[in-house]
Design an enzyme around this catalytic site. Structure first.
Site, mmCIF file in Angstrom:
data_model
loop_
_atom_site.group_PDB
_atom_site.id
_atom_site.type_symbol
_atom_site.label_atom_id
_atom_site.label_comp_id
_atom_site.label_asym_id
_atom_site.label_seq_id
_atom_site.Cartn_x
_atom_site.Cartn_y
_atom_site.Cartn_z
ATOM 1 N N ASP A 145 20.720 -43.333 -8.530
ATOM 2 C CA ASP A 145 20.344 -44.425 -7.642
ATOM 3 C C ASP A 145 21.579 -45.155 -7.115
ATOM 4 O O ASP A 145 22.583 -45.306 -7.811
ATOM 5 C CB ASP A 145 19.458 -45.409 -8.417
ATOM 6 C CG ASP A 145 18.998 -46.570 -7.574
ATOM 7 O OD1 ASP A 145 18.289 -46.318 -6.583
ATOM 8 O OD2 ASP A 145 19.353 -47.715 -7.900
ATOM 9 N N GLU A 151 21.389 -40.626 -4.129
ATOM 10 C CA GLU A 151 20.816 -41.503 -3.112
ATOM 11 C C GLU A 151 22.008 -42.239 -2.485
ATOM 12 O O GLU A 151 22.479 -43.247 -3.003
ATOM 13 C CB GLU A 151 19.824 -42.487 -3.722
ATOM 14 C CG GLU A 151 19.050 -43.276 -2.678
ATOM 15 C CD GLU A 151 19.109 -44.781 -2.870
ATOM 16 O OE1 GLU A 151 18.673 -45.493 -1.964
ATOM 17 O OE2 GLU A 151 19.607 -45.255 -3.906
#
EC number: 2.4.1.18
Length: 731
Positions: free
Chosen positions: A411, A464
């Protein structure tokens, strides 16, 4: 009782002694065995010593707060012993083992590797682990807190009293350890730390805990060895053979376990209940993997799991760690891979978590210009510190090795890479060369990816990452970050911008539809329609689409058709597969009742058929990252908002033709050039009546006409349904 206490004994009473083993436990002094104990709730204590002439020795009260001592003349060496304790409040007499008679716990190699930041199984030596030492059952505790003055383990068994069981410090690494007899799996505990700079002690959960209490409770929980018997050996073996599988299909179903489905009364389902239902659903829609929003233990439901306090512990909201293992096993046996959202970019400021763990900025930077995410109210890991990097890499490996996960989606990588991420001038500290790149974070990510790929061939890592940082999915030895894949945030933004426009305006937005092919091979991309696109006022995917309800559904089907026929792996968030109308709400179940209505059932049928087609047709996945696998037929018909292209498999003759019509205008006899003559079967039509469409099409197939078009000697004259995706395959 003596009226004067040696300062070392008084420091035990005051819980300020940094080396309790120097005072408590057994000591040979002048040829005699001296035993000291601190048991605040005891009224009397007898020492039962192996090898002594008498069965028990009454211990003298050195202080009424619970300090006891005995000298045994006829025992001249350290010997095993136990305490017979009479408890003040109840008068009960019990046999108690003394934690301070046991020796060192961590070996020299473990300590060396911890100090070097290279202990790849950190959670096996730190944390809480039931053990049997010298035939005595208990739990060994260890925690890294180099700047604490004193650390104690506290829990249900000792009244959460930090004076009772202070730990031994191992220098120079700053690890504290203690074996506590009688503590078994299921016990709740924390560490009480006294800061070196003074001030009151405070409680922290165990950073390496294998389990935690159900939030909002925050204690760590002692977890025994796993009893789960894995049955996914064939899956794991095949995964290793596939290695990174860039030429294999990957359709990822993104799931938030707390809201995917709930019980009739709105309670969470268990890992077991979720596994059975989720596996059946994913098989129905034909996806290859699930990606879980973080299930690392987290305190606040509203963070969706992205503010982690338990980097080694599956959240207790849905069951135990073994229940989570069984969840993964069930999906593997159903032929479904499991990817986990993993969050090494930041952590919350919750008092029981990592923030200022030992009274200093241990895991984070002390300078808020380096150590704090102002937007998120969280703290940033200090990637330049060996022990912090070790903590994070060990966490990643633990999820892969202990829970058999097939991948990690990392993330917020962009926030890690840039020192000035979401900061104004003067709010960040440049790197050693004056630049804005976080060189320590880059090094950490490269180390992480190289380690995962080396130890676990076939496990994927996905970034990401929303910027133009070069080489995110290129190997470390070539200067890349080493991820297997990168989310294509540019494609997602462009296509949703395009798809949200009314069809009459799309002719002026045509570049949003085609621009992605200019950079499609710069990285190994995943095309995401994720949870971030259906929250915070952005509306659901179907509600982003223009037009009436029929047109919205048709637009959505065409959008998915473009996604699955465009180069790159695929990701779709839960609820999008059947056209959920409302924005995602983490606190509620998906509206599964919508499937009782034909339009939503039709969208689900289409997504399932589309994903199964994608998996059957090598041309749609084998050359995702090779420009020879894609060829525009016509990308310039902006007036009609129509695009057409060819996808090819490794076998160059294995191909499909895709024609997309992004207006609600049906188009008869639309000419498309094709590479060879013959019959082309219509193997997918998003306008089929079974999907909720108007059922316009080409009767199942169309024959070429000997007229050149778009640089090809042959062409097709096709009927293009409104707002549709057609996939044609030469017989």
């Amino acid at each position: 009782m003596v009226t004067f206490l040696d300062p070392s004994l008084r420091s035990i009473l005051n819980a300020t002694h940094g080396d309790p083993f120097a005072v408590l436990g057994p000591h040979v002094q002048r040829g005699r065995l001296v035993i000291r104990a601190f048991l605040p709730r005891a009224s009397a204590v007898r020492a039962i010593v192996a090898g002594a002439s008498r069965s028990g020795h009454d211990m003298a009260v050195k202080h009424p707060e619970g300090l006891f001592e005995v000298t045994i003349d006829d025992v001249t060496t350290l010997a095993p012993y136990r305490f017979e304790v009479t408890w003040r409040d109840s008068g009960e007499v019990t046999i108690v083992e003394d934690p301070y008679r046991f020796g060192l716990l961590l070996g020299d190699l473990d300590l060396y590797l911890i100090g070097e930041g290279r202990h790849q199984q950190l959670n096996r030596v730190l944390g809480a682990h039931p053990a049997v030492i010298d035939h005595v059952a208990g739990t060994r505790f260890a925690v890294w807190a180099p700047n604490a003055r004193r650390v104690s383990v506290v829990g249900d068994w000792n009244g959460w009293d930090g004076r009772v069981q202070p730990m031994r410090q191992r220098l120079p690494q700053g690890v504290w350890e203690l074996f506590v007899p009688g503590v078994a799996a299921g016990a709740r505990y924390k560490f009480e730390l006294a800061p070196a700079a003074g001030g009151p002690p405070f409680l922290k959960a165990d950073p390496c805990a294998a389990a935690g209490e159900h939030p909002p409770a925050t204690a760590s929980v002692v977890c025994g060895e796993s009893e789960h018997v894995w049955q996914d050996g064939e899956w794991i073996a095949q995964r290793a053979l596939r290695r990174e599988a860039l030429d294999q299909p990957m359709a990822i179903y993104e799931v938030h376990l707390g809201s995917w489905a709930r019980s009739a009364d709105g309670e969470f389902l268990s890992y077991a209940e979720l596994a059975t239902r989720l596996a059946a659903h994913v098989q129905r829609i034909g996806f290859t993997h699930v990606e879980l929003l973080p299930v690392l233990e987290f305190p606040y439901d509203g963070s969706w799991g992205y503010q982690v306090t338990g980097f080694f512990a599956p959240t207790s909201r849905f069951g135990s760690p073994d229940d989570f293992r069984a969840f993964v096993d069930t999906l593997h046996r159903a032929g479904i891979g499991v990817i986990l959202d993993w969050v090494p970019g930041h952590f919350p400021k919750d008092a029981h978590g990592l923030a200022r763990f030992d009274g200093t900025a241990l895991y984070e930077h002390a300078d808020p210009r380096q150590g704090e995410h102002m937007d998120w109210g969280t703290l940033i890991f200090n990637y330049g510190r060996n022990e912090v990097r070790n903590f994070l890499t060990a966490s990643a490996l633990a999820w892969i090795e202990d829970f058999h996960l097939d991948g990690l989606r990392v993330d917020a990588v962009a926030s890690m890479l840039y020192l000035d991420y979401s900061r104004n001038e003067g709010e960040w500290v440049p790197n050693a060369y004056g630049g804005r790149e976080n060189l320590d974070a880059v090094s950490f990510l490269q180390q992480l990816n190289a380690l995962v790929h080396e130890r676990h061939p076939g496990v994927v890592t996905i970034a990401e990452e929303s910027t133009a940082w070069p080489g995110v999915s290129r190997p470390v030895h070539l200067g890349g970050l080493g991820f297997t894949y990168k989310w294509n945030m540019g494609w997602m933004h462009d296509i949703l911008t395009y798809a949200s426009k009314d069809a009459i305006h799309r002719r002026w937005e045509h570049t949003h539809l085609t621009f992605s092919m200019l950079y499609a091979y710069n990285e190994n991309f995943v095309l995401p329609f994720s949870h971030d696109e259906v929250v915070h006022g952005k509306r659901s995917l179907i509600d982003k689409m223009p037009g009436d309800s029929w047109q919205k559904a048709a637009n959505l089907r065409a959008l998915y058709g473009y996604m699955f026929t465009h180069p790159g792996k695929k990701l779709l968030f839960q609820g999008c597969e059947f056209g959920q109308w409302r924005e995602w709400n983490h606190a509620e179940s998906l509206p599964w009742f919508l499937l009782d209505h034909a339009p939503h059932d039709g969208i689900l049928r289409f997504v399932g058929d589309l994903a199964h087609l994608y998996r059957r047709e090598p041309s749609l996945y084998q050359r995702d990252y090779d420009y020879t696998g894609f060829q525009w037929i016509d990308c310039n018909d902006n007036e009609n908002s129509v695009i057409s292209y060819i996808r090819r498999a490794t076998d160059h003759n294995d191909l499909v033709v895709v024609v997309m019509n992004f207006t609600p205008v049906p188009r008869e006899r639309y000419v498309v050039g094709v590479p060879r003559a013959g019959r082309y079967d219509e193997i997918l039509n998003s306008d089929a009546s079974s999907y909720g469409g108007s059922n316009m099409g080409n009767g199942g197939h169309v024959m070429t006409i000997g007229e050149p078009a778009h640089g090809h000697a042959q062409s097709l004259s096709v009927s293009l349904p409104p707002l549709s995706c057609l996939v044609l395959k030469p017989s």
